[in-house]
Design a protein around this motif. Structure first.
Motif, short mmCIF file in Angstrom:
data_model
loop_
_atom_site.label_atom_id
_atom_site.label_comp_id
_atom_site.label_asym_id
_atom_site.label_seq_id
_atom_site.Cartn_x
_atom_site.Cartn_y
_atom_site.Cartn_z
N ASN A 131 -5.51 28.70 -31.52
CA ASN A 131 -5.27 29.66 -32.59
C ASN A 131 -6.45 29.73 -33.55
O ASN A 131 -7.07 28.73 -33.88
CB ASN A 131 -3.94 29.34 -33.30
N ILE A 132 -6.76 30.97 -33.97
CA ILE A 132 -8.00 31.22 -34.73
C ILE A 132 -7.95 30.57 -36.13
O ILE A 132 -8.97 30.05 -36.59
CB ILE A 132 -8.27 32.73 -34.86
N SER A 133 -6.80 30.56 -36.79
CA SER A 133 -6.73 29.89 -38.10
C SER A 133 -7.06 28.42 -37.94
O SER A 133 -7.79 27.84 -38.76
CB SER A 133 -5.33 30.02 -38.72
N GLY A 134 -6.52 27.80 -36.90
CA GLY A 134 -6.81 26.40 -36.63
C GLY A 134 -8.29 26.20 -36.31
O GLY A 134 -8.89 25.20 -36.72
N GLN A 135 -8.87 27.15 -35.59
CA GLN A 135 -10.31 27.07 -35.30
C GLN A 135 -11.12 27.11 -36.59
O GLN A 135 -12.06 26.33 -36.77
CB GLN A 135 -10.73 28.25 -34.40
N ILE A 136 -10.74 28.02 -37.47
CA ILE A 136 -11.47 28.15 -38.74
C ILE A 136 -11.33 26.85 -39.54
O ILE A 136 -12.31 26.32 -40.07
CB ILE A 136 -10.95 29.37 -39.54
N LEU A 137 -10.11 26.33 -39.60
CA LEU A 137 -9.88 25.10 -40.35
C LEU A 137 -10.68 23.93 -39.77
O LEU A 137 -11.26 23.13 -40.52
CB LEU A 137 -8.38 24.78 -40.36
N ALA A 138 -10.74 23.84 -38.44
CA ALA A 138 -11.52 22.76 -37.82
C ALA A 138 -12.99 22.86 -38.23
O ALA A 138 -13.66 21.85 -38.46
CB ALA A 138 -11.37 22.81 -36.30
N SER A 139 -13.49 24.09 -38.34
CA SER A 139 -14.89 24.23 -38.77
C SER A 139 -15.04 23.87 -40.26
O SER A 139 -16.05 23.30 -40.67
CB SER A 139 -15.40 25.65 -38.51
N LEU A 140 -14.02 24.17 -41.05
CA LEU A 140 -14.10 23.87 -42.49
C LEU A 140 -14.09 22.36 -42.77
O LEU A 140 -14.82 21.89 -43.65
CB LEU A 140 -12.93 24.53 -43.24
N ILE A 141 -13.28 21.61 -42.02
CA ILE A 141 -13.25 20.16 -42.30
C ILE A 141 -14.58 19.52 -41.94
O ILE A 141 -14.93 18.47 -42.47
CB ILE A 141 -12.08 19.43 -41.57
N MET A 142 -15.34 20.18 -41.05
CA MET A 142 -16.66 19.63 -40.69
C MET A 142 -17.77 20.26 -41.53
O MET A 142 -18.95 19.91 -41.35
CB MET A 142 -16.93 19.85 -39.19
N SER A 143 -17.42 21.17 -42.43
CA SER A 143 -18.43 21.77 -43.31
C SER A 143 -17.80 22.11 -44.65
O SER A 143 -17.76 23.27 -45.05
CB SER A 143 -19.02 23.03 -42.67
N PRO A 144 -17.29 21.09 -45.36
CA PRO A 144 -16.62 21.34 -46.64
C PRO A 144 -17.63 21.77 -47.71
O PRO A 144 -18.84 21.74 -47.46
CB PRO A 144 -16.00 19.98 -46.96
#
Lengths: 467, 467
Positions: A338-351
């Motif tokens: 799911n795209i929201s989960g994809q976005i969130l995964a990128s955010l936790i690695m680039s806060p």
């Protein structure tokens, strides 16, 4: 089966029947019944609410989401907001900027489209950069597979590696039961290695060697070693030297190293630090051709605890192009995560970074959660150790305590009469008396402890129960 | 394998190696390479963009999301917006009201928490009400399992039903290749039944009977029948009388009916209407104890086309409590589906109603998309039928055209020389000449057509390519 509603289970997949998953097992179903009973008949039990300590699910126990992450997700869900002036009053400048950046990386800016089977390339770039910043070694976005949390990634690896019951996977005991469930569902053999409670749940290489040797002598084709670091449910954070031994062991024995690193942000012991197995292996000079290494990460844990978003990824390194093609095919059959989960995964690695508008509030939220978790870990540890017959090792990381409880003979006998494992008996009594849901140690495989004394029991308890 | 990077595939799960998934197969990988080439070397090909017609992915081809759905999702992602006065200017009143309603149904209003393994109860209530309104028969929220799109639900059912290669599943040819891929991955036997192109891809009961009889005579334990309605890739919408025959066939033969109903909103033929198999079976007087029926639905298709959200559900009826317990366990091992997808699945089954502030704009968006899809289906059908050597049946529903192309002898010969199926050869030539990505009919199993003439070929093309 269809026309015979009352038929038995004989016609189902025996691997499904065999599979067990204690984290959401019978005790949770019983707790849900109690919860409904409390709603319908208030005062009918000696407690007024159910506390679900069976699983690391922080938001369900009141932990608030990180504002910056949710701002970006909301903007990506409804990009029309970016065209409206009112939005500036409602969202931080850097969340707006980040959402635009993310949308620009998505073909057609379409968060409603299936992505590349491995996930959106721009998001994988961000994650790879985050891994590089964490480890100090290169990471390749083509090695990243975005997944709906870590669980589907674990299933994919088991599906890839297990061809028959002759294929074995080395797994810790106690373990997160996803591993045993997945191995059973894919028809493989679970080779247990035991963590040593006496030394604070240490992982001893001699134990790995013994179990591997025994399994091989039985003709099992051992494919991989699962290591959970920080440990679930033990809370142990592996020492760097120990990690080097593990890498060397896998390299020497030709085992895939499946590294569950979902608690990498959850380290509380001041003398401990998280090192990824990728960093360790690269720092030992081992590259792509020396060791096959898969690192699982998730947006569900850490200081963010976004379990419901089902975001995560695996970094898949050290496999030949032919094997990579097969895992790509498996990812493709499920289209994409799911795209929201994809976005969130990128955010936790680039806060947010120093200088960003959100940085200070973000840091304050993050620090408050992590220090609260550390404080609660300590409170639990101290409380358990002050109880007669209870001992509990320090939770250096993750989200659980795993105390040992010496039950009196009478309790053991009552459990035997109820045809239940003593620790499961204890957990049921605890639930019925207090409304607290815990998972008995046997659910983590702990009943098979090589030193198993029947009077010992353990349970997993989340830190979130202490205000 | 690990330490021998150059090792072959012999050590992997043979079921994974055997599995094929044409929708995202080699031609898509080739298209991605061409796309990169176009970016790096503009003008290097006789086209300027790649048109992905290999998969129903509307938003990637410019279809806009339904505003109301995205408003609700954004508010649920960032509930703090509900406390701000500016929000009223940015969101419709009913989207605000709906978001509050949804949040109130979630324990702790926590969209970041794992939910019940079947999905949030309040959302399942909404879906059950939507099914009741659609069918005119009761639906039970406890029969609903929310999933990350329909694909994981299909995998779960295959996992439950297939215990060994002796277990067979009846599947249509041509079919959506998820089914063959899932059956292969779970080690079962794919029993093909052929849809009749000459009668517009009709499903003949005599063909089902023949294939079942043949499979049983080979000793295969046939467990279930897959029916895709509206058809993917055929576009056929089943007639009510035909559906009754199918239900009767499953009931009589004791087969689970696996009904892929994800295109239920995509019906374009004015003389056709979608009826769920649940409605059909209940209207025939068959209840829980007469037929085991699973209906798959998804937020990825319909007029919404929200593929990237991975929302969907299955309605699981007519199974004993013991079997239901097993499917619940399988759902539990994966914890839960993503909450945004859960919310979206509930929204598609309870869209704005007459009187709601969003109703008019919602209806306008919905009607525009559906009439555009119908128009494009007709344009494609007419265009194909005006071409020499090409015939195409009316797409009554779904999102695809599936034309038959009579290739000249020289093309067949060239394909043979290239060691490729003629239709795959055609698809590659089409891609290289025009940038249009299609899936060759053989990817849908069509090469095994009982009437297979080697000069015939088919491909699937999405309607979205026509502006």
């Amino acid at each position: 089966m269809a026309s015979d509603y009352s038929s038995t289970l004989d016609d189902l997949n025996p691997k499904v029947l065999k599979c067990a998953y204690a984290i959401r097992g019978e005790i949770v179903t019983h707790a849900q019944i109690l919860q409904q009973d409390l709603t319908e008949n208030p005062g009918s039990h000696p407690f007024n609410e159910i506390l679900y300590c069976n699983i690391g699910n922080p938001h369900s126990l009141g932990q608030k989401p990180i504002t910056f992450f949710r701002e970006v997700l909301a903007l990506c869900d409804h990009p029309l907001l970016l065209d409206r002036s009112e939005t500036k009053a409602l969202f931080s400048a850097d969340s707006i900027e980040r959402a635009i950046q993310i949308l620009d990386q998505i073909p057609c800016r379409a968060t409603g489209a299936y992505s590349h089977s491995q996930g959106i390339k721009g998001l994988r770039d961000k994650i790879a950069s985050g891994i590089e910043a964490r480890d100090g070694f290169p990471a390749d976005p083509n090695d990243i597979f975005l997944t709906d949390g870590a669980s589907p990634a674990v299933h994919m690896m088991m599906q890839l590696l297990i061809g028959s019951e002759n294929d074995g996977i080395l797994c810790p005991i106690p373990q997160y039961p996803l591993y045993s469930a997945s191995i059973t569902l894919h028809g493989g053999t679970h080779i247990s290695y035991y963590l040593d409670e006496e030394t604070g749940w240490a992982l001893e290489i001699s134990e790995l060697e013994n179990q591997l040797k025994t399994a091989r002598s039985r003709g099992v084709n051992v494919k991989a070693l699962v290591v959970i670091n920080p440990g679930n449910p033990t809370g142990r954070v592996l020492a760097e030297a120990n990690q080097r031994e593990i890498v060397e062991f896998c390299r020497k024995e030709g085992l895939v190293l499946l590294a569950d690193e979902v608690y990498q942000e959850n380290v509380y012991a001041p003398d401990k630090q998280f090192y990824s197995f990728k960093k360790i292996s690269r720092s030992m000079g081992f590259g792509e051709k020396d060791i096959s290494l898969v690192s699982f990460h998730s947006a569900s844990k850490g200081y963010y605890g976004e379990c419901g978003k089902r975001g995560g990824y695996m970094e898949f390194t050290g496999f030949s192009p032919e094997i990579r093609e097969q895992i790509y095919k498996l990812a493709s059959v499920n289209l994409c995560s799911n795209i929201s989960g994809q976005i969130l995964a990128s955010l936790i690695m680039s806060p947010p970074k120093v200088g960003d508008e959100s940085y200070e509030s973000f840091s304050a939220e993050k620090d408050a959660i992590l220090s609260s978790l550390a404080r609660r870990a300590k409170i639990l540890e101290d409380a358990f150790n002050s109880l007669e017959g209870v001992t509990c090792y320090k939770a250096e990381g993750a989200l659980y305590s795993f105390p040992r409880i010496n039950l009196p003979d009478k309790a053991i006998k009552a459990a035997e009469e109820a045809k239940t494992a003593p620790d499961a008996f204890y957990a049921w009594r605890l639930l019925n008396a207090t409304g607290i849901v815990v998972v008995s140690g046997s659910g983590f495989g702990q009943v098979h402890n090589i030193t198993a004394r029947r009077e010992d029991t353990s349970y997993c308890i989340s830190f979130y129960t202490i205000p």
